[in-house]
Design a protein around this motif. Structure first.
Motif, PDB file in Angstrom:
ATOM      1  N   THR A 171       0.816  -1.222   0.000  1.00  0.00           N
ATOM      2  CA  THR A 171       0.000   0.000   0.000  1.00  0.00           C
ATOM      3  C   THR A 171       0.842   1.262   0.000  1.00  0.00           C
ATOM      4  OG1 THR A 171      -0.136  -0.052   2.425  1.00  0.00           O
ATOM      5  CG2 THR A 171      -1.913  -1.127   1.195  1.00  0.00           C
ATOM      6  N   HIS A 172       2.177   1.120  -0.017  1.00  0.00           N
ATOM      7  CA  HIS A 172       3.038   2.292   0.017  1.00  0.00           C
ATOM      8  C   HIS A 172       3.828   2.424  -1.285  1.00  0.00           C
ATOM      9  CE1 HIS A 172       5.874  -0.889   1.358  1.00  0.00           C
ATOM     10  NE2 HIS A 172       6.760  -0.164   0.718  1.00  0.00           N
ATOM     11  N   SER A 173       4.358   3.597  -1.514  1.00  0.00           N
ATOM     12  CA  SER A 173       5.238   3.850  -2.652  1.00  0.00           C
ATOM     13  C   SER A 173       6.681   3.858  -2.153  1.00  0.00           C
ATOM     14  CB  SER A 173       4.909   5.197  -3.286  1.00  0.00           C
ATOM     15  OG  SER A 173       5.196   6.251  -2.363  1.00  0.00           O
ATOM     16  N   ALA A 174       7.616   3.920  -3.089  1.00  0.00           N
ATOM     17  CA  ALA A 174       9.026   3.996  -2.707  1.00  0.00           C
ATOM     18  C   ALA A 174       9.312   5.266  -1.926  1.00  0.00           C
ATOM     19  CB  ALA A 174       9.900   3.933  -3.963  1.00  0.00           C
ATOM     20  N   SER A 175       8.702   6.379  -2.327  1.00  0.00           N
ATOM     21  CA  SER A 175       8.927   7.634  -1.589  1.00  0.00           C
ATOM     22  C   SER A 175       8.337   7.552  -0.182  1.00  0.00           C
ATOM     23  CB  SER A 175       8.332   8.820  -2.354  1.00  0.00           C
ATOM     24  OG  SER A 175       6.929   8.650  -2.537  1.00  0.00           O
ATOM     25  N   ASP A 176       7.189   6.882  -0.035  1.00  0.00           N
ATOM     26  CA  ASP A 176       6.624   6.660   1.307  1.00  0.00           C
ATOM     27  C   ASP A 176       7.619   5.889   2.179  1.00  0.00           C
ATOM     28  OD1 ASP A 176       4.160   7.823   0.641  1.00  0.00           O
ATOM     29  OD2 ASP A 176       3.298   5.895   0.017  1.00  0.00           O
ATOM     30  N   ALA A 177       8.209   4.867   1.597  1.00  0.00           N
ATOM     31  CA  ALA A 177       9.131   4.022   2.344  1.00  0.00           C
ATOM     32  C   ALA A 177      10.346   4.810   2.810  1.00  0.00           C
ATOM     33  CB  ALA A 177       9.561   2.835   1.487  1.00  0.00           C
ATOM     34  N   LEU A 178      10.926   5.600   1.916  1.00  0.00           N
ATOM     35  CA  LEU A 178      12.121   6.363   2.285  1.00  0.00           C
ATOM     36  C   LEU A 178      11.795   7.446   3.301  1.00  0.00           C
ATOM     37  CD1 LEU A 178      13.927   6.656  -1.174  1.00  0.00           C
ATOM     38  CD2 LEU A 178      14.456   5.124   0.731  1.00  0.00           C
ATOM     39  N   ARG A 179      10.608   8.031   3.200  1.00  0.00           N
ATOM     40  CA  ARG A 179      10.211   9.050   4.188  1.00  0.00           C
ATOM     41  C   ARG A 179      10.052   8.416   5.573  1.00  0.00           C
ATOM     42  NH1 ARG A 179       6.487  10.965   1.516  1.00  0.00           N
ATOM     43  NH2 ARG A 179       4.744   9.718   2.306  1.00  0.00           N
ATOM     44  N   THR A 180       9.385   7.264   5.616  1.00  0.00           N
ATOM     45  CA  THR A 180       9.222   6.572   6.901  1.00  0.00           C
ATOM     46  C   THR A 180      10.569   6.147   7.462  1.00  0.00           C
ATOM     47  OG1 THR A 180       7.025   5.755   6.281  1.00  0.00           O
ATOM     48  CG2 THR A 180       8.173   4.570   8.040  1.00  0.00           C
ATOM     49  N   TRP A 208      17.856  -4.489  -9.628  1.00  0.00           N
ATOM     50  CA  TRP A 208      17.715  -4.826  -8.205  1.00  0.00           C
ATOM     51  C   TRP A 208      18.936  -4.372  -7.418  1.00  0.00           C
ATOM     52  CZ3 TRP A 208      20.405  -7.952  -4.746  1.00  0.00           C
ATOM     53  CH2 TRP A 208      19.781  -8.120  -3.493  1.00  0.00           C
ATOM     54  N   LEU A 209      20.135  -4.572  -7.982  1.00  0.00           N
ATOM     55  CA  LEU A 209      21.337  -4.090  -7.304  1.00  0.00           C
ATOM     56  C   LEU A 209      21.318  -2.568  -7.191  1.00  0.00           C
ATOM     57  CD1 LEU A 209      24.105  -6.369  -8.867  1.00  0.00           C
ATOM     58  CD2 LEU A 209      23.320  -6.351  -6.495  1.00  0.00           C
ATOM     59  N   GLY A 210      20.711  -1.900  -8.168  1.00  0.00           N
ATOM     60  CA  GLY A 210      20.556  -0.452  -8.076  1.00  0.00           C
ATOM     61  C   GLY A 210      19.682  -0.053  -6.894  1.00  0.00           C
ATOM     62  N   GLN A 211      18.618  -0.825  -6.662  1.00  0.00           N
ATOM     63  CA  GLN A 211      17.780  -0.569  -5.487  1.00  0.00           C
ATOM     64  C   GLN A 211      18.580  -0.731  -4.197  1.00  0.00           C
ATOM     65  OE1 GLN A 211      13.841  -2.330  -5.125  1.00  0.00           O
ATOM     66  NE2 GLN A 211      13.895  -2.897  -7.287  1.00  0.00           N
ATOM     67  N   LEU A 212      19.377  -1.780  -4.155  1.00  0.00           N
ATOM     68  CA  LEU A 212      20.168  -2.025  -2.950  1.00  0.00           C
ATOM     69  C   LEU A 212      21.157  -0.883  -2.711  1.00  0.00           C
ATOM     70  CD1 LEU A 212      20.981  -3.871  -0.620  1.00  0.00           C
ATOM     71  CD2 LEU A 212      22.469  -5.116  -2.202  1.00  0.00           C
ATOM     72  N   GLN A 213      21.805  -0.428  -3.771  1.00  0.00           N
ATOM     73  CA  GLN A 213      22.750   0.682  -3.627  1.00  0.00           C
ATOM     74  C   GLN A 213      22.031   1.953  -3.177  1.00  0.00           C
ATOM     75  OE1 GLN A 213      25.899   0.480  -3.714  1.00  0.00           O
ATOM     76  NE2 GLN A 213      26.635  -1.019  -5.212  1.00  0.00           N
ATOM     77  N   GLU A 214      20.830   2.181  -3.711  1.00  0.00           N
ATOM     78  CA  GLU A 214      20.036   3.338  -3.272  1.00  0.00           C
ATOM     79  C   GLU A 214      19.665   3.211  -1.804  1.00  0.00           C
ATOM     80  OE1 GLU A 214      17.584   6.814  -3.219  1.00  0.00           O
ATOM     81  OE2 GLU A 214      19.283   6.161  -4.423  1.00  0.00           O
ATOM     82  N   LEU A 215      19.273   2.019  -1.395  1.00  0.00           N
ATOM     83  CA  LEU A 215      18.890   1.796  -0.004  1.00  0.00           C
ATOM     84  C   LEU A 215      20.058   2.049   0.943  1.00  0.00           C
ATOM     85  CD1 LEU A 215      16.631   0.946   1.902  1.00  0.00           C
ATOM     86  CD2 LEU A 215      17.265  -1.429   1.493  1.00  0.00           C
ATOM     87  N   LEU A 216      21.264   1.702   0.514  1.00  0.00           N
ATOM     88  CA  LEU A 216      22.439   1.910   1.354  1.00  0.00           C
ATOM     89  C   LEU A 216      22.693   3.386   1.644  1.00  0.00           C
ATOM     90  CD1 LEU A 216      24.977  -0.716  -0.047  1.00  0.00           C
ATOM     91  CD2 LEU A 216      23.942  -0.652   2.221  1.00  0.00           C
ATOM     92  N   ARG A 217      22.157   4.259   0.810  1.00  0.00           N
ATOM     93  CA  ARG A 217      22.298   5.692   1.066  1.00  0.00           C
ATOM     94  C   ARG A 217      21.328   6.179   2.130  1.00  0.00           C
ATOM     95  NH1 ARG A 217      23.767   5.562  -4.530  1.00  0.00           N
ATOM     96  NH2 ARG A 217      21.625   5.600  -5.306  1.00  0.00           N
ATOM     97  N   GLY A 260      24.354  -9.309  -4.069  1.00  0.00           N
ATOM     98  CA  GLY A 260      23.871  -8.422  -3.009  1.00  0.00           C
ATOM     99  C   GLY A 260      24.689  -8.557  -1.743  1.00  0.00           C
ATOM    100  N   ARG A 261      25.000  -9.797  -1.351  1.00  0.00           N
ATOM    101  CA  ARG A 261      25.783  -9.979  -0.128  1.00  0.00           C
ATOM    102  C   ARG A 261      27.207  -9.451  -0.305  1.00  0.00           C
ATOM    103  NH1 ARG A 261      27.818 -15.895  -0.117  1.00  0.00           N
ATOM    104  NH2 ARG A 261      27.559 -15.918   2.143  1.00  0.00           N
ATOM    105  N   ALA A 262      27.734  -9.509  -1.534  1.00  0.00           N
ATOM    106  CA  ALA A 262      29.056  -8.948  -1.792  1.00  0.00           C
ATOM    107  C   ALA A 262      29.031  -7.425  -1.665  1.00  0.00           C
ATOM    108  CB  ALA A 262      29.545  -9.363  -3.184  1.00  0.00           C
ATOM    109  N   VAL A 263      27.972  -6.802  -2.178  1.00  0.00           N
ATOM    110  CA  VAL A 263      27.819  -5.348  -2.055  1.00  0.00           C
ATOM    111  C   VAL A 263      27.743  -4.946  -0.589  1.00  0.00           C
ATOM    112  CG1 VAL A 263      26.174  -3.451  -2.422  1.00  0.00           C
ATOM    113  CG2 VAL A 263      26.769  -4.965  -4.319  1.00  0.00           C
ATOM    114  N   LEU A 264      26.975  -5.691   0.191  1.00  0.00           N
ATOM    115  CA  LEU A 264      26.832  -5.362   1.607  1.00  0.00           C
ATOM    116  C   LEU A 264      28.133  -5.588   2.363  1.00  0.00           C
ATOM    117  CD1 LEU A 264      23.264  -6.818   2.200  1.00  0.00           C
ATOM    118  CD2 LEU A 264      23.922  -4.413   2.272  1.00  0.00           C
TER     119      LEU A 264
END
Length: 442
Positions: A171-180, A208-217, A260-264
């Motif tokens: 029920t949320h968007s990506a922007s909702d998630a980052l704001r929360t 997907w790896l792009g999402q992970l890199q964005e999340l790390l920020r 993903g685990r290598a990136v982390l």
């Protein structure tokens, strides 16, 4: 009547309850460490959601209305009853899961924590986690949960791609998630975990790896990577089965996981469990208790528990499952003080199998000292030290067996399920051999 929402008076009640808990602990003074049999974690299940996600087959309900006062009363009663039946003297962590427990009021969280603190020792610094969805967790509401006693959040972010979120029925968007996430990090610095899913239909490795890199920020030092599991009875399973969506590609999912685990790891995260990564010591102590096969009490509809009932003889502990359906669960709690529907005594071998399977999920594996707590006679060397099959896994670099204990290597952790196909039968065979040796004439 709709699902319960936060109201200011709920915050006030939660604040007063939290103050009473701190005063009670101060009055009680310091307490000595309780033995393992008298320590446990507590899981509290809130079964209600606003909407069922397309991939979810958990025990959850989408009601027209919730009598939260009645649910709260039953959660408190069942927690008190199970604490008494278990003889637990110290609750080391509390986890409010669901469902969507961030839909409950802070007053409900505070009432459960206050009941636990009155029945047993709940340290002031004990980890108290709340699962939260972005759309049900504005900053003021998160602050209210913090006042009620929550000190760690697990946010069901799942994806930073709006199309994928729609596919998952979120029920949320990506922007909702980052704001929360930003609000949560401000309120609970260093104690916020986020979930990211992989292996979705048509999902590709690069994006997907792009999402992970964005999340790390944006993340706060704890990330859980979960591969989608298509479960019968879910909308997503039906769509794939009918051909409306492509089936997830297991090879692509494996590649996502490995990269993903290598990136982390490069970002300074410790993979302390198969799906969980933390840095700066931000690991979940509640979940660590599961992987160490510690006792835990399950409170609420459909909750699971593992503990040794007080006064029980003849087995190590029981696996317990509470009644699934909330209305029936409440009726049973009102009648009996708890809604336990199923009790399964665990034999010694069954418990050792859990110790093996759960312990190897962690990067520390199973130390000799930890194994000895559950089995003082049959050592890890006895079970695995002379096995030709295990020797091959050691030579392949997938397992390590040394003075520290038994654990997976970095490469082995990614293929744990296949390793257990060798290790569990080896444990069973060693147990049977010892049992035969103890039987006269065996």
């Amino acid at each position: 009547m709709t699902l319960p929402r936060f109201r200011p008076r709920g915050w006030v009640a939660a604040t007063k309850a939290a103050q009473r808990r701190h005063q009670a602990e101060a009055a009680g003074g310091p307490r000595g460490p309780a033995p393992r049999s008298q320590r446990a974690a507590l899981y509290v299940h809130w079964p209600y959601c606003e909407k069922r996600c397309s991939y979810c087959n958990f025990n959850k309900y989408i009601p027209r209305g919730v009598d939260e006062a009645a649910v709260r009363s039953c959660l408190v009663t069942e927690a008190q009853t199970l604490l008494r039946l278990s003889g637990v003297r110290r609750v080391e962590s509390v986890f409010f899961g669901g469902g969507t427990p961030s839909l409950a009021s802070p007053h409900t969280v505070a009432a459960v924590l206050e009941a636990v603190a009155q029945a047993t020792h709940l340290p002031t610094d004990a980890e108290v986690t709340l699962e939260a969805n972005p759309t049900s967790s504005p900053g003021t509401r998160l602050a209210a949960f913090g006042t009620a006693g929550v000190n760690r959040l697990s946010i069901g972010l799942q994806s930073l791609d709006d199309a994928e979120l729609r596919l998952l029925g979120r029920t949320h968007s990506a922007s909702d998630a980052l704001r929360t996430l930003a609000e949560a990090r401000h309120l609970f610095p260093g104690r916020v975990s986020v979930d990211l899913m992989l292996g979705l239909p048509a999902q590709q490795v690069g994006p997907w790896l792009g999402q992970l890199q964005e999340l790390l920020r944006h993340c706060d030092d704890h990330i859980s990577l979960y591969q989608l599991s298509l479960e019968r009875g879910t909308a997503l399973f039906a769509q794939v089965h009918q051909g409306a969506l492509p089936a997830p590609d297991p090879e692509l999912a494996a590649e996502m996981y490995q990269k993903g685990r290598a990136v982390l790891q490069e970002a300074g995260f410790r993979q302390y469990e198969v799906s969980n990564f933390a840095r700066k010591g931000a690991l979940s102590t509640h979940n660590w208790n599961y992987w160490q096969c510690g006792q835990y009490l399950g409170v609420g509809p459909g909750a699971h528990g593992r503990f040794l009932p007080q006064g029980t003889r003849g087995h190590t502990r029981e696996a317990r499952i509470q009644t699934l359906e909330p209305d029936n669960w409440m009726k049973e709690v009102k009648l009996f003080g708890h809604g336990t529907r199923k009790r399964v005594p665990l034999g010694e071998l069954e418990l050792l199998e859990e110790v093996l399977a759960m312990g190897l999920r962690t990067d520390l594996g199973i130390t000799h000292q930890h194994w000895e707590e559950f089995e003082p006679q049959l050592t890890l060397w006895d079970v695995f030290g002379t096995s030709k099959e295990v020797k091959e896994l050691l030579e392949q670099g997938l397992l390590l067996l040394d003075h520290r204990g038994l654990r997976c290597s970095w490469e082995g952790l990614a293929v744990l399920d296949s390793l257990l196909l060798t290790l569990l039968p080896q444990l069973q065979e060693a147990w049977q051999q010892r049992t035969r040796a103890l039987v006269p004439g065996g």
